[in-house]
Every structure is written in C-alpha cells, then in structure tokens.
Design an enzyme around this catalytic site. Structure first.
Site, PDB file in Angstrom:
ATOM      1  N   GLU A 172     -75.110 -25.549   8.610  1.00  0.00           N
ATOM      2  CA  GLU A 172     -74.184 -26.216   7.598  1.00  0.00           C
ATOM      3  C   GLU A 172     -73.533 -27.503   8.412  1.00  0.00           C
ATOM      4  O   GLU A 172     -73.567 -28.506   7.724  1.00  0.00           O
ATOM      5  CB  GLU A 172     -73.178 -25.484   6.910  1.00  0.00           C
ATOM      6  CG  GLU A 172     -73.890 -24.404   6.045  1.00  0.00           C
ATOM      7  CD  GLU A 172     -74.527 -23.055   6.540  1.00  0.00           C
ATOM      8  OE1 GLU A 172     -74.438 -22.819   7.450  1.00  0.00           O
ATOM      9  OE2 GLU A 172     -74.634 -22.258   5.641  1.00  0.00           O
TER      10      GLU A 172
ATOM     11  N   HIS B  53     -68.296 -14.229   0.401  1.00  0.00           N
ATOM     12  CA  HIS B  53     -69.311 -14.554  -0.362  1.00  0.00           C
ATOM     13  C   HIS B  53     -68.500 -14.920  -1.813  1.00  0.00           C
ATOM     14  O   HIS B  53     -69.360 -14.644  -2.817  1.00  0.00           O
ATOM     15  CB  HIS B  53     -70.419 -13.905  -0.682  1.00  0.00           C
ATOM     16  CG  HIS B  53     -71.345 -14.020   0.527  1.00  0.00           C
ATOM     17  ND1 HIS B  53     -71.205 -13.053   1.899  1.00  0.00           N
ATOM     18  CD2 HIS B  53     -72.531 -14.426   0.703  1.00  0.00           C
ATOM     19  CE1 HIS B  53     -72.006 -13.386   2.628  1.00  0.00           C
ATOM     20  NE2 HIS B  53     -72.896 -14.232   2.098  1.00  0.00           N
TER      21      HIS B  53
END
Lengths: 327, 332
Positions: A63, A132
């Site tokens: 990322e 998450h």
C-alpha cells in the site's frame, strides 16, 4: 426525462467508474485485486475486460509504495482511482497521503496538483473486527488539502464518485460496505453530485438529525418511527465533510431549534464535535437545547456478534436520543 | 544542457553524438557557486529553516540529468538544489524560494526542501526521506498508460536505502518493467549516522539485484562515468526493458545541513574526498582534451559568479509573501 433505475450502492458506483473511465482516458484504477478478480466486494467487476491492464493496475500488497505511485501518476497527468481494500489499511498510506498528496498544491503555489481518488470501504455489521472495520474520515478531514466524501445512498455515491474523479484535488471516498446491497433510484445518466453540498433527505420541523454515511439511513428509520408519534425529524446528510456545507446545516437548525449529530466513528475528537461547534458558534441564538452528539464507542471495533452492534449508534438509539432531547 | 548532434555536411547523416562535457562542467560550476551563495545567506540568517547543500555531489546531479531528454522527469530529495538547477530551474526563482520570498517559484511556501518545478520535469525536492521515489515511479506508470516514452529518475541518498518505499517501488517497477532509473547518491551518511552502522547485507548493489534490476556501483565524483552509466540505463528504460539501479559513491562537502560541525567525520577521509572534487577533475580533463583552456574556464567561472551574484541581489531583499496568500491553494 430518462426513467430512473433501481440500483444497489455497489452497482451505482461501478457504473460511475465505468462512465468516467470511458469519458477520460487519463482515469486509471489502481489497487489490490481490482483487475481480473473484479474486487474483493465485486466493486470493480467487469472494468478490466473493457479497459485492460494498462489502465487497471493490480498491485502487490504494497500500500505505501502503490499509493505513493498513484500520487506520482496524478502529478504527471493521470487521474487515478486508488482503492484501499479496508479503511483500516489506509494507515499504511498515511505518509504519502498527508505529506505528499495533501500538500503538493500548496507547496507548489498552485502550480501542481494531485487529482486522485482514494476509495476505501468501512463499516460494522459483518464481524470483521478491530482491523477491518474502521473509517478514518475524521483523520482525513483534519488534514488541510484533502477532500472527504462519505455517501449514504446509491444515487449520491455514484454522482459523487463521478465528481470526485473529475475533481483536481485528492478526494477520499469512504464507502460503508453494509450499504453495498442497499437499493435506490438512480437517474439513468447518473447525474454529477457537487462536492460540498449537503442534502436534506427528509424534511421536518421538530429536530435536525445530521447524520454521516450509513448513519443517515438509521436516522431515516428513526424519523419514520418518531413520525408515528407526531415528531417530525429533519434528516440531513452532509455527504461531504470537506468542504462542509455549513450553511445547509445551520439553516435547518435555525428552523428546528434542536440538533443531534450522529456519526459511526468513535465520538471523541471526531466529526460530531466539529459540527456541534459550528452550530454553537453560528446558530447559538436559535437553539432551544444544547446540540447532542451520538458517536461510536471510544474503543476498537470488537468482533463478537454481541458486542459489535453495541459499538455504534443505530435507529433505536437515535430514536431514544430524539425523545430525550425533546422531553 | 544538451547533447550536441552535429550534421556532417557531405552525407547529411548525423555524426556520432558527442556528450556536452563542457556544458556539464558549466552546470557543476553553477551548482557549486549557487550552494556557496546559499551557505553564506544561511550563515547570515537569511534562510528560513534548515538547508541541505549538495556541494561535492555535483557530478552525480549533473551526470545523471545530462543523460535525460527534456521531457524526462526526476524526483529529488532534501539535498536537491543541484538536481533542480541541472533540470533547468531558474536560478533566481530557486534562490528566492529558498529564501521564502514571494518571488520564489513556489511563492515562498516550499523553500529548499519542497521545491516543485513540473515545467522543468521536476516532481520536487522532498522533506520525507525516500518520499520522492514513488512519485517518479508513479509518473512512469502514468506515462506508460498514455503511451509516452519518457524516462523517470528517482534520486535518493544512502539514508533512504532502509525505507520500505524504495523496496516496494523497486519491486513494482521491476514486475511492470517501468522506465525508471533509481539513483542512490551514496555520500556515506544518513544525517550523522554512517551507512555501515545501519545497513545490512553484502552490498548496496544487491538491493537492486534481488529484484532482478541491473545494478551497478560507480564513482560518483566523475561526471563522465555517471553520464555514460546513466545513459545506458536510460536507453534500456526507454526501450521498455525496465528499471536500473545506479549507486554513485560521493561525498557531501558541507555536512548534513548548514551549521553541521561534522565532528563525526574522520579528517583523513574528508581530505581524501576533497582531493577527488569532481570540478577540478573535470576541468583538467577538458583542458587536456583541448575542449577548453584554463583562461576560458576562468572566464566561465567569472560569468557564473556574476550570474549567482545578480540572482542574490535580485531576491535577497525581495518582498515577503503577502499575508493574504496564507490560505491560497489549499484546494483547487
């Protein structure tokens, strides 16, 4: 006039992406499994087949580097839509986001810009737990130079995605995964929704409910139940947190004289505090009661099926808060 | 700076391109005098904030950039004045920016460490160590998407060798065969820490090789070596064969920032590196080859001194940015 269609949130945003990629060859899609796989949530399904591997880039799980590259691509003329699979992973991109993307326009005295969209998902309800579930839009809103969009329904999400892609600044686009299957009417040509304009989702005269993202849907549910008892709540969705349509919020409060700000992120140092302060500063004389704030618990998101629903506001809690405020 | 391609009158075919060694020498001199001016200004308190000078590293700055075409782009770092000048930044606009003046290219907002000059293909100096690397790699990705043939250079110091961003970008540019040249200006120190104290593994070069990237360590004090090595990497990149990694061993003559006492350096080593100063070395060679004379070089140096002095005079007392500019350009 073209008949509106009923689309899910996911389908509506997907159509918006398709339209913009079709209209502008500079639009690219960059992320993990966004290509042939069509996205973990099927949110990019079919795009790869049409636009191919030069414009749809499947990245490794990298990322920081991949997002940094999206910024470089944007500085060099592309309009990347960068996908961060889960909002929590945005922390991996924070240096590039805060120190590069947000500052390039300012540092260059307006001579360079970073026209990109960082698209990410968030939300509770699927027991995905502490790493998450979160949406860091309040963090993003605290960084000068970024724009922040949190849509609550298919038509707004699609129109705002189109506007975000066309915007010349970095726009962060937060999608609540629990809204993905939610259906709504969307005009066939998917009209642009301007960034920086709030929307009154329901008119009412007794209290203003200012609700962020999925909370707007909960607020609408609560308003329906309250209406049975003759309480008319006005529900406003700011839609974009930066820039914030302050005037629309203030106008409603001046009409109803009461406000509750509702957010699905931890309450402390968050969006509710900012909006409550704006109302206090600019509409104090119209208030009949202090602005009330509802937010999620100041804890990580628990995974337990019992604890997770307790973490953030819902329709029942909003309804109860309204009754308390009006009593 | 440009390569000269002369046309042979008889055949009309271009002769073998000869590198513009004199032009490179001129740019190195400009950087050296520019940095000297900045040092004086900083010592006098005229420069807001910290400033990192690249004197000593001119051969890496100039040798790499001379091997690029005009449309190629670079991303620089905190020690980046040399890159900016070699890529074509206007002397007064850069100096004005370093002094935080309205007349600076970025209106006094960026200073030395965040100078962005897209018109000259410069994605910017950068205050985050390694921060420019993904910018150049990403610009390469965009160029490929639109079918361009530009090449992109990531400059970074040895201090960035241990940043994850570098390894992520080496990996991605290698799998996608992007037109990128990674240039490590290895001056031996990350701030005040010696590279050997913080860098594991058999060699720096192996850090490129592990990704299958052609990697080479060269003498960064020799502008010709830097130029020819970069030229090969650029040709390879432009041909779609992917990235290269060049480690240029060099030395920063002035320490980490202006005011750094440099007591962490051994005197003998400093002396050894000063003797390898890239500018006299280049001058000697140009004279020996008959490309110039000592007298002409003196004249050239006098011209450059004047050019820098004029720029200093122009911006030193130039106006500060107007207060009304504070909130401009946050959003478009």
């Amino acid at each position: 006039m073209v008949e509106p269609r009923v689309l899910s949130f996911r389908e509506a945003v997907l159509e918006a992406l398709f339209l913009e990629m079709h209209a502008d060859p500079n639009v690219m899609l960059i992320g993990e499994d966004v290509g042939a796989a069509g996205g973990v949530f099927k949110q990019t399904e079919g795009l790869f087949k049409t636009f191919g591997a030069t414009r749809i880039i499947d990245t490794p799980i990298s990322e920081p580097g991949a997002f940094g590259m999206a910024i470089g691509a944007a500085m060099a003329g592309a309009r990347p839509v960068f996908e961060v699979m889960f909002g929590d992973f945005m922390t991996l991109c924070m240096d590039q986001l805060v120190n590069q993307a947000a500052k390039v326009r300012y540092m260059s005295n307006g001579r360079a810009s970073v026209p990109l969209v960082l698209r990410t998902t968030m939300g509770t309800g699927a027991n995905l737990g502490p790493q998450h579930s979160q949406g860091f839009y309040a963090w993003a809103a605290h960084v000068p130079g970024l724009k922040v969009v949190v849509p609550s329904n298919p038509a707004d999400a699609a129109g705002l995605m189109r506007a975000a892609i066309r915007d010349n600044d970095p726009v962060l686009f937060f999608e609540d995964r629990m809204l993905y299957p939610a259906k709504g009417a969307v005009d066939a040509d998917i009209p642009l929704v301007p960034i920086g304009k709030a929307r009154v989702l329901r008119e009412g005269s007794d209290v203003t409910l200012i609700a962020i993202g999925r909370m707007a849907q909960f607020a609408l549910d609560a308003a329906k139940r309250l209406a049975a008892d003759g309480i008319e709540a006005e529900v406003i969705d700011p839609r974009t947190l930066v820039p914030l349509d302050q005037e629309a919020l203030l106008q409603s409060v001046r009409k109803t004289h009461r406000a509750i700000v509702i957010d699905g992120a931890p309450r402390s140092y968050g969006v509710t505090g900012e909006i409550a302060s704006i109302i206090n500063e600019d509409a104090f004389d119209w208030l009949d009661a202090p602005v009330m704030r509802l937010g999620a618990a100041d804890t990580p998101v628990p995974i337990s099926r019992t604890l997770e629903p307790l973490w953030r506001p819902d329709a029942a809690r909003i309804e109860k808060a309204v009754r308390t405020l009006l009593s | 700076m440009k390569q000269t391609t002369r046309m042979a009158a008889a055949s009309g075919r271009p002769e073998k391109t000869s590198p513009d060694w004199l032009g490179m020498h001129r740019t190195m001199l400009l950087i050296r005098h520019f940095e000297e001016a900045v040092r004086s200004l900083a010592t006098a308190g005229a420069v807001p904030g910290l400033v990192h000078l690249c004197a000593g590293q001119e051969a890496t700055n100039v040798g790499v950039i001379a091997a690029l075409a005009k449309g190629d782009m670079i991303a620089s770092h905190h020690r980046g004045h040399g890159h900016c000048l070699a890529k074509g930044a206007d002397v007064a606009s850069l100096l004005g920016e370093i002094l935080g003046k309205e007349a600076g290219l970025c209106g006094g907002r960026s200073g030395s460490m965040h100078f962005i000059d897209l018109d000259n293909g410069n994605l910017g100096t950068n205050g985050i160590v390694g921060g420019g690397i993904p910018l150049a790699a990403g610009a390469a990705l965009a160029a490929r998407a639109r079918g361009g043939d530009e090449v992109f250079v990531c400059f970074f110091g040895d201090g960035a060798l241990n940043q994850g961003l570098l390894h992520e970008c080496m990996n991605m540019t290698a799998i996608w065969k992007l037109p990128v040249v990674f240039v490590c200006e290895n001056n031996g120190f990350g701030e005040f820490t010696a590279i050997d104290d913080v860098t594991a593994g058999p060699s720096i070069v192996a850090r490129g090789e592990v990704f299958g990237i052609p990697s080479k360590m060269i003498d960064g004090m020799d502008v010709r070596t830097v130029f020819t090595t970069t030229q090969r990497a650029v040709t390879r990149a432009r041909a779609g064969k992917g990235p290269s990694f060049i480690v240029c061993n060099t030395w920063r003559f002035g320490g980490h920032h202006v005011g750094d006492k440099q007591d962490y350096k051994a005197d003998a080593e400093t002396k050894r590196w000063l003797a390898r100063d890239p500018i006299p070395k280049s001058a000697k060679r140009l004279i020996a080859e008959g490309l110039t004379t000592a007298v002409k070089l003196k004249t050239l140096e006098a011209q450059i001194t004047t050019q820098v002095r004029v720029a200093v005079e122009r911006v030193r007392n130039a106006p500060e940015p107007a207060a009304t500019r504070l909130a401009e350009h946050v959003h478009g």
